[in-house]
Design an enzyme around this catalytic site. Sequence first.
Site, PDB file in Angstrom:
ATOM      1  CB  SER A 110      -8.175   3.687   2.818  1.00 40.52           C
ATOM      2  OG  SER A 110      -7.335   3.070   3.785  1.00 40.52           O
ATOM      3  CE  LYS A 153      -3.907   1.995   2.643  1.00 41.40           C
ATOM      4  NZ  LYS A 153      -4.812   1.793   3.785  1.00 41.40           N
ATOM      5  CB  SER A 196      -8.538   0.769   5.581  1.00 36.02           C
ATOM      6  OG  SER A 196      -9.287   1.937   5.440  1.00 36.02           O
TER       7      SER A 196
HETATM    8  N1  GLN Z   1     -13.322   4.245   6.294  1.00 34.80           N
HETATM    9  C1  GLN Z   1     -12.704   4.692   7.512  1.00 34.80           C
HETATM   10  C2  GLN Z   1     -12.295   6.134   7.332  1.00 34.80           C
HETATM   11  O1  GLN Z   1     -12.606   6.682   6.342  1.00 34.80           O
HETATM   12  C3  GLN Z   1     -11.557   3.828   7.871  1.00 34.80           C
HETATM   13  C4  GLN Z   1     -10.358   4.057   7.029  1.00 34.80           C
HETATM   14  C5  GLN Z   1      -9.189   3.211   7.452  1.00 34.80           C
HETATM   15  O2  GLN Z   1      -9.336   2.181   8.089  1.00 34.80           O
HETATM   16  N2  GLN Z   1      -8.022   3.698   7.110  1.00 34.80           N
HETATM   17  O3  GLN Z   1     -11.694   6.733   8.168  1.00 34.80           O
END
Ligand code: GLN
Length: 481
Positions: A148, A73, A172
């Site tokens: 994400s 990532k 995410s």
């Molecule tokens: N969807 C959540 C957010 O927007 C979690 C994102 C994540 O786990 N990085 O913050």
Amino acid sequence: MTAAELGRGLRSGRFSSAEVTRHFLERIDHSNARLNAFVTVVPERAMASARRADATIARGEGGPLTGVPLAHKDIFCTDGVLTSCGSRMLSNFVAPYDATVVERLAAAGMVMLGKTNMDEFAMGSSNETSYFGPVRNPWDGTRVPGGSSGGSAAAVAARIAPVATGTDTGGSIRQPAALTGLTGLKPTYGRVSRYGMVAFASSLDQGGVLAQSVEDAALVLAAMAGYDARDSTSVDVPVPDYVAGLGQSMRGLRIGVIREFFGEGLEEDTGLAVRAALDGYRAMGATLVELSLPNLPLSVPTYYVVAPAECSSNLSRFDGVRFGHRCREPRDLTDLYKRSRGEGFGAEVKRRIMTGTYVLSAGYYDAYYLKAQKVRSLINADFRRAFAEVDVLMGPTTPTPAFAIGAKVDDPITMYLNDIYTIGANLAGLPAISVPCGLVEGLPVGLQLIGPHFSEDRLLAVAHAWQRESDWHRRVPPLFA
Ligand code: GLN
């Protein structure tokens, strides 16, 4: 092939890492434009690592992952390679060092293919907030892959990378794993070093794996986990042999079925697929216990105070001075800050910074931030009580399968509700994993397992038991088979 299968083939001399790596680079070449999963591909570097891995194997010194390619990532710093975090702010940032995760997986002999697309600074649930454009779900190109870690998920689901790293602050890793038919593991907070992982919300962020199988997740976790003196929140506990622990019997296992996860908002067929998996565990000899975690419904509002608060602090370092995007011809210092940040950050990141700054400001701190921390303790206590009764908790990973690109971007609250089942584990620092448990109209659905702190060994063994009984994790998106 899974990463484990590739590793075995490499060690037995069926193929070389150079061949395997070239194969994946060709698949990336062929499919990445359609998926937008990779932001950066590093073919020369990958081939050089592959040749080194082949030499290691030839000397008889290879481990289970030596020569196996992977994708990182784009939140993990990679020495000499662009580390963009999906943001214009870091679109010119070449990291001067490797994150611990990157370093450890390289030391295990893995071959980095490149860096994957992601929601900007990991803020999102659909991979639509990236400066580099949305990622497409390999199961249906009109749909999101989740976020994400959407680039990592799409890459592994489309088999243009055998395995990939991700990070999970509120879901995410698990959410995109569920939406693309993968196994996604978020370890216990402190299990995997955050050194060199660009910070979003420091008390929640945790690195982990997106894989084709539990066995792969176990292998990669074993290579990346463990104490790191460079991360003050890294915990010094031994790393068990996660792979050796797979294969346990489910007889006598006590599974807690979280009542709050099966209420309103859960799409019907998704719920049915998850229930079928629970029945599968019962057939294997486990006992199902329905239980309630009464404060869990507060996890989304709690998270959306705590995470923005921490992000507003973490992202203050991007000021246009030391690194990252800088505006042209600033008039003075204030203008430099304002325009560099204004131009460098996208809308969702700005929304989080503003919310976070607000909840931390004088007069509102007690009402929002402190209150959220108190609720976080209550959620924690709910989990502690549950784990006094059961070994593992289960439920869906997401309320629905993958939704259409564009369907929720204009409605942040609806978007935030995607994480309703995943955020609890982050607030409590617990390990959790999502495994495929069905297809709803051709789209994957995930079963989520949550365990007590540092119970990754059992969590993996329980998840693996399901993959011995089912073949959902073997399904490949038709367009990429
Ligand atoms: N969807 C959540 C957010 O927007 C979690 C994102 C994540 O786990 N990085 O913050």
